[in-house]
Design an enzyme around this catalytic site. Sequence first.
Site: not given
Ligand code: TEU
Ligand code: CA
Length: 557
Positions: A34, A103, A204, A258, A331-332
């Site tokens: 948090d 974001d 995003d 992004e 994070h992706d």
């Molecule tokens: O990610 C978008 C994105 O480009 C990814 O989905 C990428 O194409 C994919 O991971 C490849 O397999 C953004 C955020 O960073 C992600 O956490 C979100 O889930 C997504 O957009 C939807 O908002």
């Molecule tokens: Ca907490």
Amino acid sequence: MKGIQKSKNWWKEGIVYQIYPRSFKDSNEDGIGDLNGILEKLDYIKSLGVSIIWLCPVYESPNKDNGYDISDYRAIMSEFGSMDDFDRLLEEIHAKGMRIIMDLVANHTSDQHEWFLESKNSLDNPRRDYYIWKDPINDNAPNNWKAFFSGSTWELDPQTGQYYLHSFIKEQPDLNWENSEVRRGIHEVMKYWLDKGIDGFRMDVITIISKRHFNDSPYKSFSDTVSKIYANGPRLHEFLHEMNVEVLSKYDVMTVGEGPGISLDNATEFVGEDRAELNMIFHFDHMFIDHGEDGRFDPIPFSKKQFKDIFIAWDRALEGKGWGSIFLGNHDFARMVSRFGNDKLHRDPSAKLLATLLMTMRGTPYIYQGDELGMVNNQIDRIDQFDDVEIQNTYQDWKNKGKDLDKFISISNEKGRDNARTPMQWDASPNGGFSSTKPWLNLNHTYKNINVSLQEQDSNSILNYYRKLIQYRKDHLTLVYGTFEVIQENHETIFAYWRKEDENLLIVHNLSDDKNTLFIDDPVPLKIEISNYQDSQEGHIEHLSLRPWESIIYRAN
Ligand code: TEU
Ligand code: CA
């Protein structure tokens, strides 16, 4: 030298630290990270030497995609705290001389956002056109498009009999950017946060806000459909320019866009100095290097040469025209040391080498939380232990198609997003110092051996190596503004380049589990500035012999 690389800017000299709030630090013992947890750890963040924090979404959200499904852009998710907590955090970040970017998720909202609730209410609701609605075709979805996290991009709303578009999960309906009220609505959201004093946005999937058409995709591979149909629609640059004129140009802020579909050929359309659109972009050429036709769950092998060539090509594409962003994890994606280094035999030197790459290439470096400890991929054996909606949905898809589910689990362990989302490893206590109760997602199995507390005590740790490198970058602006000149470009595993401006720095990396030798034409005396091995070679070197994952910053006199 040419324009953009020379003009000085805080966001070029800055080093970004990305926080995934849910997994950073829990302050109130509910197992969920948090805002007050981040506040508790601000001294730690400051001690790294980073200057900009990028906070993943903290807005009100039903959390179907961990905050990337926003139901109220002007409220804080109650699990993360309150607006007062946010204001205090913002103030403290600034008081410590750092900045914060947030974001901006503007391609879609949550299906619980009031805009969508109104939009789906009736065919003639004034907000109907805020989203993308289409009639069924032959009782079916309007076209054959596939969503990012599997399944169709279309969901039928039984009440009004139309389908709505969702590029991601069905709880993330896409906004209709053709509608000027939608664009104005997003501009107002941006102003709300900028007027509070935040320092910019990470945007995003900004590449897919302008839709090209709604015809079937003729492409078999998902990545072709994304790059040729979903991304780079006809009005994308018009929308970005408008956003710059209406909002961004009125503040001293940084932006980084992004999204898939950004390529060597079109990158400068986003970040060209004369364009007045964005400052930086994240391209995915190196992050998708192991993606086959069907994306991350269809992994393919890659070579170190391919990896290095991508960075070289990108530096050339932006040279003199735009500013780059350098990142190896977020994070992706799976953990960077597990993907690009060797997390088993050579974790320590390879994590330090990758850190050196981040800090010495041309562009603004982005560090993802935990990578400064050399955190590695997780090992999970059951589907119910994964949280990520991408993993869950794709699992169902594989199951329906009768595909090999054991293989799916093993690919998810290697490539899945949850690898990056396990809680931050602060110490060796039962919940890793992240929380006093069981965390929302289990800790990575390595937390007793890889954690902040242990690495604080070791002057040779990966953590302290990051600190040293960051300080060095801040003291040597040649690493920011200097030229980038690759030598021995054809070498299969050694990546070596000069950064030259006030001083001449040679950086060499051996991206390999084996020893390798670099031949240096015209050798000059080299002095070691930073190295990830003891007793690296220095002096007048013609044949530089490098051990596995050895990485050195030299200064030439
Ligand atoms: O990610 C978008 C994105 O480009 C990814 O989905 C990428 O194409 C994919 O991971 C490849 O397999 C953004 C955020 O960073 C992600 O956490 C979100 O889930 C997504 O957009 C939807 O908002
Ligand atoms: Ca907490």
